[in-house]
Structure formats: structure tokens, C-alpha cells
Scaffold this motif. Sequence first.
Motif, PDB file in Angstrom:
ATOM      1  N   LEU A 130      -5.343   0.055  -4.288  1.00  0.00           N
ATOM      2  CA  LEU A 130      -6.469   0.344  -4.258  1.00  0.00           C
ATOM      3  C   LEU A 130      -7.490  -0.139  -5.428  1.00  0.00           C
ATOM      4  O   LEU A 130      -8.453  -0.555  -5.201  1.00  0.00           O
ATOM      5  N   SER A 177      -4.337   5.245   2.275  1.00  0.00           N
ATOM      6  CA  SER A 177      -2.895   4.813   1.778  1.00  0.00           C
ATOM      7  C   SER A 177      -2.875   5.560   0.691  1.00  0.00           C
ATOM      8  O   SER A 177      -1.721   6.268   0.370  1.00  0.00           O
ATOM      9  N   VAL A 178      -3.802   5.710  -0.496  1.00  0.00           N
ATOM     10  CA  VAL A 178      -3.510   6.428  -1.517  1.00  0.00           C
ATOM     11  C   VAL A 178      -3.560   8.062  -1.171  1.00  0.00           C
ATOM     12  O   VAL A 178      -2.628   8.844  -1.788  1.00  0.00           O
ATOM     13  N   ARG A 207       0.904  -1.210   0.011  1.00  0.00           N
ATOM     14  CA  ARG A 207       0.027   0.149   0.011  1.00  0.00           C
ATOM     15  C   ARG A 207       0.805   1.124   0.129  1.00  0.00           C
ATOM     16  O   ARG A 207       0.300   2.295  -0.439  1.00  0.00           O
ATOM     17  N   TRP A 210      -9.627   9.109   2.581  1.00  0.00           N
ATOM     18  CA  TRP A 210      -8.872   9.621   1.533  1.00  0.00           C
ATOM     19  C   TRP A 210      -8.151  11.106   2.116  1.00  0.00           C
ATOM     20  O   TRP A 210      -6.914  10.995   2.065  1.00  0.00           O
ATOM     21  N   PRO A 257       0.302   2.621  -4.084  1.00  0.00           N
ATOM     22  CA  PRO A 257      -0.889   2.678  -3.314  1.00  0.00           C
ATOM     23  C   PRO A 257      -2.128   2.829  -4.362  1.00  0.00           C
ATOM     24  O   PRO A 257      -3.302   2.237  -4.104  1.00  0.00           O
ATOM     25  N   ALA A 258      -1.890   3.293  -5.760  1.00  0.00           N
ATOM     26  CA  ALA A 258      -2.796   3.372  -6.811  1.00  0.00           C
ATOM     27  C   ALA A 258      -3.325   1.831  -6.993  1.00  0.00           C
ATOM     28  O   ALA A 258      -4.568   1.714  -6.998  1.00  0.00           O
ATOM     29  N   SER A 261      -3.183  11.869  -8.580  1.00  0.00           N
ATOM     30  CA  SER A 261      -3.977  11.620  -7.417  1.00  0.00           C
ATOM     31  C   SER A 261      -5.719  12.090  -7.855  1.00  0.00           C
ATOM     32  O   SER A 261      -6.592  11.339  -7.403  1.00  0.00           O
ATOM     33  N   VAL A 315      -7.030   9.301 -10.116  1.00  0.00           N
ATOM     34  CA  VAL A 315      -7.445   8.175  -9.214  1.00  0.00           C
ATOM     35  C   VAL A 315      -8.746   8.501  -8.659  1.00  0.00           C
ATOM     36  O   VAL A 315      -9.371   7.629  -8.566  1.00  0.00           O
ATOM     37  N   LEU A 370       0.193   8.626  -2.468  1.00  0.00           N
ATOM     38  CA  LEU A 370       0.204   8.964  -3.810  1.00  0.00           C
ATOM     39  C   LEU A 370       0.430  10.597  -4.170  1.00  0.00           C
ATOM     40  O   LEU A 370      -0.186  11.059  -3.701  1.00  0.00           O
TER      41      LEU A 370
END
Length: 392
Positions: A84, A114-115, A76, A164, A80-81, A123, A126, A119
Motif C-alpha cells: 500500500l 489487501s491491507v 500484496r 478496506w 500488504p502495508a 492496522s 496504517v 494485515l
Amino acid sequence: MSRLAASFRLMAMAAPWSRRTDVVLADVVLAGTLAGLSFVPGIAHQGVDLADLPDLPLDAVGVLLILAQSLPLVMRRRWPAGCLAVVGGAFMAFQLLRYPTAFAALGLIVALYSVGAHLRRRSFTVAVVAVVAYVGLAVALHELGSPERPLDYTTFLLFLVACWATGVVVRERSAAEAERVRLAEAAVVAAERARIARELHDVVTHHVTAMVVQADAAQFLAGQPERVTTGLEAISETGRHALTDLRYLLGALDGTPDADGEGREPSVSRLPDLVARTRGAGQPVELVEDGQPGAMEKAAEVAAYRVVQEALTNAVKHAAGERTLVHVRHGEEWMEVEITTDGPSRPGLGRGGGRGLVGLRERVSVVGGELSAGVRSGGGFTVRARIPMGLR
């Protein structure tokens, strides 16, 4: 000292690797815990059930989807992406296939956090894809007969956005702290560079000035061999002192002090030697001390020594052959130093534009002292410093 410095360097190199290992281990434990608790009676069904539809029996596909909602959390931080995408896709499939609620569904919350926290690129893209996927899931569950209302889906979406956003806040704070640490380290490096520059200036200028004056004087003594020999011996002695002081300074910087440099650190106790060497260079210097020397903080003691050294260097450079008096007053809380050079005023003296006097003012102010320098009304030049004794 060198072994200690080497140990610190090894520890500094090993620290990042140790931290990375701890982080990976923590993520492995997190992923394994979510997966394992999904099969523990009484806990397995404490998760997220977005569909609220009649459950179908858990089969092999359901087990794989449970693992897909938890195990990818191991990566993660690094991806991260991607984490997810896998966890979110498994969550959507798990809801659409109407499997019983699983504890591993909480992995979606962790993946979203985590994103936000890790990230740094794409972002927004995503986020748009994630929202579109969630809306598609809500529409699909509604078509399957889910009793959840649009308000319920919207509320859960806001909760996911909050997860997020929490990650984003944590990331921004971490970046701000890292920048603060970087600026603090840069300030320390700049201060150390300035200190090294002052030390090199004080050591090199003092000794080289004395050698130049002695060499110039030797040129006019061609008919006096004994005095020429004495002058050359003084130049040689001054050169050896310069090399010893430089070795000590460079050794102190890299943590490998030279054995010959023992006792060479600037101190008030070395002022008589400093005056004697200056007198040997041909400058008539007298040292007068009032009171008994007391314990001083090391930085203050170095500052006092450098004040006298720089003042004598200026005397040799700008008022060669003129009488110079070094008057030191030892008090209980303060040490006062006054260096007076006789003779006519010379251009450039007392203006404070030289690197030496500017550096002295900075050095003395750092330890809480005061320094003044200027041309005397009757001719000559005076440097005064008042330095707190402190504690050693």
C-alpha cells in the motif's frame, strides 16, 4: 493399504505448497494485467483521476509511476502495508504531476482491500497514516487548482474506506471458518482417541483378566500336573490371542494391517470363538442364538461383539466359576444380546461406574442402540443390549 496412506500423507504435504503457488501466480497475473492495460489504447485512460486537472504528456517518470502502481501488487498478501505504501505513494505522485489517467491507478483499490484482508498487526496505525496522506493529497491538489469540491474528496475517501472494510470482513470470515474447521478437526481427533481407548480397554482387559484367572487357578493345582499343564496351555493360548488382536488393532490405526490379523476384526460371527475362549479360561459359558444372522453395519457389529466381550470379562473377574448365559436374538431390524451371570451379587457390579460399561453405553448409543446393566433381583448380573441391524 500402507501405500494408500502414504499417498494421502504426500498429498496433504503438497497441498499447501500448491495453494501458495496458485496464489502467487494469480497476483502476478493481476499486477501484469493492470500494468499492461495501462498502455492499451481505449482502455489505458479508464482509471482513477482524482485531480481533474489538465493532463501533461506521459514521460519516462510517468511510466515508472504506472509500474509502481501495479507491479507491487505481486506482494500484496505477504507485505500488504508495504504494498500500500508503494502503490499509494506512486498514485499520489502520479496525480500531483498531472499525468493522464492510467488504468494502473486501480491498483490503489486492490492494495487497500489487501491491507484489510491480510494485515493483522498495526492496522490502526496504517489506517491513520493512510487517511493523513489522503488528506494531504487532497489539500495539495486543491492548491494546484483542482476543481473538485471537499464533498467529492470525502466521497472518494469513503469509497476507499469501504474497500478496506471489505477486506476486513473477508479476513474475519476466513478466520471464523478456519476456527470452525480447527474445532471440527479437534472433535474428530477427540472422538478417535476415545474410540482407540475403548478398543484397547476391551482387548487388553478381556485377555489379561482371563490370563490372571487361569494363573490364579493354576496355583491350587500343584498336585495335579495334567490340570496345571492344561491351565498353562490356556494361558499361552490367551496370550497369543491378545497379541494377535493388539497387532490387528495397531495395524488398523496406522494403515499397515498385520497379515496374521486377517479375520480378527470383531464381528458377530466370532462370538462362538469368544465364548469358547472364555469357557477355556474356566468360566462355564453357554451361547444360545435365535434366528438367522443378517447383514449389519460394521460399527453395529463391532458394538455387539464388544458388549458380549465386556460382559464375559466382568463375569470372569467378579463371578468366576458361576454359570453364564449369552443369549443372542437375530431380528430383521434389531439384534438383541443378553448376558446373564448367576451367583450372589458382588460389590461394584451393575453400578455403571467402570470404564468398560461406560464405554459400552457410548459405543451402543453411537450406532442408535440401547444398553442396560444391573444386578438381578435373585442374585447375579445381567447386561442387555438392543442394536439396530442397519446395512453392511
